[in-house]
Write an enzyme that holds these catalytic residues in place. Sequence first.
Site, PDB file in Angstrom:
ATOM      1  N   ARG A   1      -7.418 -10.516 -12.805  1.00 35.14           N
ATOM      2  CA  ARG A   1      -7.747  -9.471 -13.546  1.00 35.14           C
ATOM      3  C   ARG A   1      -6.930  -9.184 -14.969  1.00 35.14           C
ATOM      4  NH1 ARG A   1      -6.271  -3.052 -13.661  1.00 35.14           N
ATOM      5  NH2 ARG A   1      -8.580  -2.051 -14.652  1.00 35.14           N
TER       6      ARG A   1
ATOM      7  N   HIS B   1      -7.919  -0.475 -22.078  1.00 33.20           N
ATOM      8  CA  HIS B   1      -6.841  -0.734 -20.785  1.00 33.20           C
ATOM      9  C   HIS B   1      -5.379  -0.191 -21.593  1.00 33.20           C
ATOM     10  CE1 HIS B   1      -4.898  -1.546 -16.558  1.00 33.20           C
ATOM     11  NE2 HIS B   1      -4.219  -0.668 -17.566  1.00 33.20           N
TER      12      HIS B   1
ATOM     13  N   GLU C   1      -9.817   3.247 -16.143  1.00 32.97           N
ATOM     14  CA  GLU C   1      -9.063   4.838 -16.007  1.00 32.97           C
ATOM     15  C   GLU C   1      -9.118   5.591 -17.245  1.00 32.97           C
ATOM     16  OE1 GLU C   1      -4.771   4.302 -14.547  1.00 32.97           O
ATOM     17  OE2 GLU C   1      -5.708   3.469 -12.614  1.00 32.97           O
TER      18      GLU C   1
ATOM     19  N   ASN D   1      -9.011   2.227  -8.994  1.00 36.60           N
ATOM     20  CA  ASN D   1      -7.276   2.078  -8.604  1.00 36.60           C
ATOM     21  C   ASN D   1      -6.892   2.986  -7.442  1.00 36.60           C
ATOM     22  OD1 ASN D   1      -7.421  -0.076 -10.573  1.00 36.60           O
ATOM     23  ND2 ASN D   1      -6.789   1.290 -12.111  1.00 36.60           N
TER      24      ASN D   1
ATOM     25  N   TYR E   1      -3.126   4.505  -5.823  1.00 28.79           N
ATOM     26  CA  TYR E   1      -2.192   4.631  -5.548  1.00 28.79           C
ATOM     27  C   TYR E   1      -1.411   5.691  -4.680  1.00 28.79           C
ATOM     28  CZ  TYR E   1      -1.442   1.508  -9.464  1.00 28.79           C
ATOM     29  OH  TYR E   1      -1.645   0.137 -10.631  1.00 28.79           O
TER      30      TYR E   1
ATOM     31  N   GLU F   1      -6.481  -2.296  -8.936  1.00 32.73           N
ATOM     32  CA  GLU F   1      -5.600  -1.894  -8.449  1.00 32.73           C
ATOM     33  C   GLU F   1      -4.735  -0.772  -7.365  1.00 32.73           C
ATOM     34  OE1 GLU F   1      -3.614  -0.040 -11.889  1.00 32.73           O
ATOM     35  OE2 GLU F   1      -4.765  -0.990 -13.696  1.00 32.73           O
TER      36      GLU F   1
HETATM   37  C1  FCB Z   1      -2.131   2.399 -13.453  1.00 33.00           C
HETATM   38  C2  FCB Z   1      -2.633   2.129 -14.301  1.00 33.00           C
HETATM   39  C3  FCB Z   1      -1.836   0.121 -14.667  1.00 33.00           C
HETATM   40  C4  FCB Z   1      -0.265   0.997 -14.382  1.00 33.00           C
HETATM   41  C5  FCB Z   1      -0.364   1.475 -13.004  1.00 33.00           C
HETATM   42  C6  FCB Z   1       0.572   1.769 -12.533  1.00 33.00           C
HETATM   43  O1  FCB Z   1      -2.179   4.425 -13.768  1.00 33.00           O
HETATM   44  O2  FCB Z   1      -4.023   1.264 -14.879  1.00 33.00           O
HETATM   45  O3  FCB Z   1      -1.593   0.130 -16.653  1.00 33.00           O
HETATM   46  O4  FCB Z   1       0.770   1.218 -15.142  1.00 33.00           O
HETATM   47  O5  FCB Z   1      -0.686   3.143 -13.312  1.00 33.00           O
END
Ligand code: FCB
Length: 461
Positions: free
Chosen positions: A95, A142, A187, A309, A311, A361
């Site tokens: 990607r 992006h 995002e 995505n 985290y 992500e």
């Molecule tokens: C996400 C972004 C990516 C990177 C990660 C850690 O929000 O899409 O570019 O910065 O966080």
Amino acid sequence: MPIASPLAETTAQRLLSDRVRACLGPDFVWGVATSSYQIEGGVGQGGRGESIWDRFCATPGKVRNGDSGRIACDHVNRWPEDLDLIQAGGFGAYRFSIAWPRVQPDGGAGSAGWNSEGLGFYDRLVDGMLERGLAPHATLYHWDLPQALQDVGGWTVRETAQRFADYAEQMGRRLGDRLASLSTHNEPWCTAILGHLTGQFAPGWTDEGAMAQTSHHLLLSHGLALQALRAAGVSCPLGIVLNMSSASAASDDPADVRLAEREYARMVRWFIEPLLLGRYPPEAEWLAPMQREGDMALIAQPLDFLGVNYYTRIWASSQGLPAPRPHGVTDMGWEIYPSGLSELLLRLHSDYRLPPVMITENGMANPDSVQAGRVPDLARIDYLRQHLEALADAKAAGVDLRGYFAWSLLDNFEWDSGYGKRFGLVHVDYATQVRTPKDSYRWMQQNLKQVKQEVGTTGAS
Ligand code: FCB
């Protein structure tokens, strides 16, 4: 390309469980992700126009240490080596994102037109993936908006949505028949909130009205782009990538529960409900952007897939109590909370009729360094393993999950944190541009080897 030095035994013992491998194979897409501004470099070269991140980085005090993407990982020159690394890791997909100002230097705001050198770069990059058996998953935006468009209002003006749709159509016509998927935005929450409300990201605005209008225009541009791409006969799967979190209330106290729901509505529902339901969630009424009749229908174009995505989670305490953080935090200070991934996916699955989902992500920053040729990033291996377990749980419970992309292939320019945060499976020495696969890379490589062997023995394709 041979990647020497086997995993340490302790690490090897932590391979994915049989249950997870069985659940996430054999047609599952395994990939790594990057983005243009974070790795390419080549700023001001090859006819590339200025982007809002070039301008933001040049503004004192915006980015840690005054860092910028000027050279980054020098990917514009080193991409063959980087694609070799993806292939040698056993991944089947990559990607990446296209830098809009590299292919259309002024974004259509003036008369600069299309930049053949920039277009040629992405042509070669995509062909390079196909030659190596890597499925190309492209993202159009992006965050590197051409500065010329920012100069006339950027995402706060409606016209930018049309400019984006023209750019999308052009890229779809050129690359679409070679792509495994095409996403409009990465995002949009970050562009709207971090770019226009908190000012932490380019263009660095702090204006609630601009934030609301930006989020609407981003969604509108997505809808216009999908229409234009389909009208042009682009046949690869089309979608969008949203950043999402599960939300945990600190207690059963109604004030905490309400807060969790409000934060979830602002982050997740504000973006997904226009796309899937053709309306904004009433709970996020604070935003109220100006719209025209018909906008919501435009935004709610059918999605061939949704990129998620993930985290960390949202922690909601009306008393301001900190999250307990039983799994610790990453070098970004983000809580590690793997079960949030399955919670999030199961909630989405029960609230909406979802298109197929890819995790586009997931990963962590870790203070990695090269030690005698190795990078022992055990914390990242744990992070990946636990999140893949959560993913398998969600898949087993019925979520239509098609793929997983680790963020990121390389250590890279982490926005306002500059080069201070390392997210890569591969370490980058920025002084020499030497790439050193970390233990997490080798761990993924071993897992993928095993997945492939099992596919081979069951005869699946
Ligand atoms: C996400 C972004 C990516 C990177 C990660 C850690 O929000 O899409 O570019 O910065 O966080």
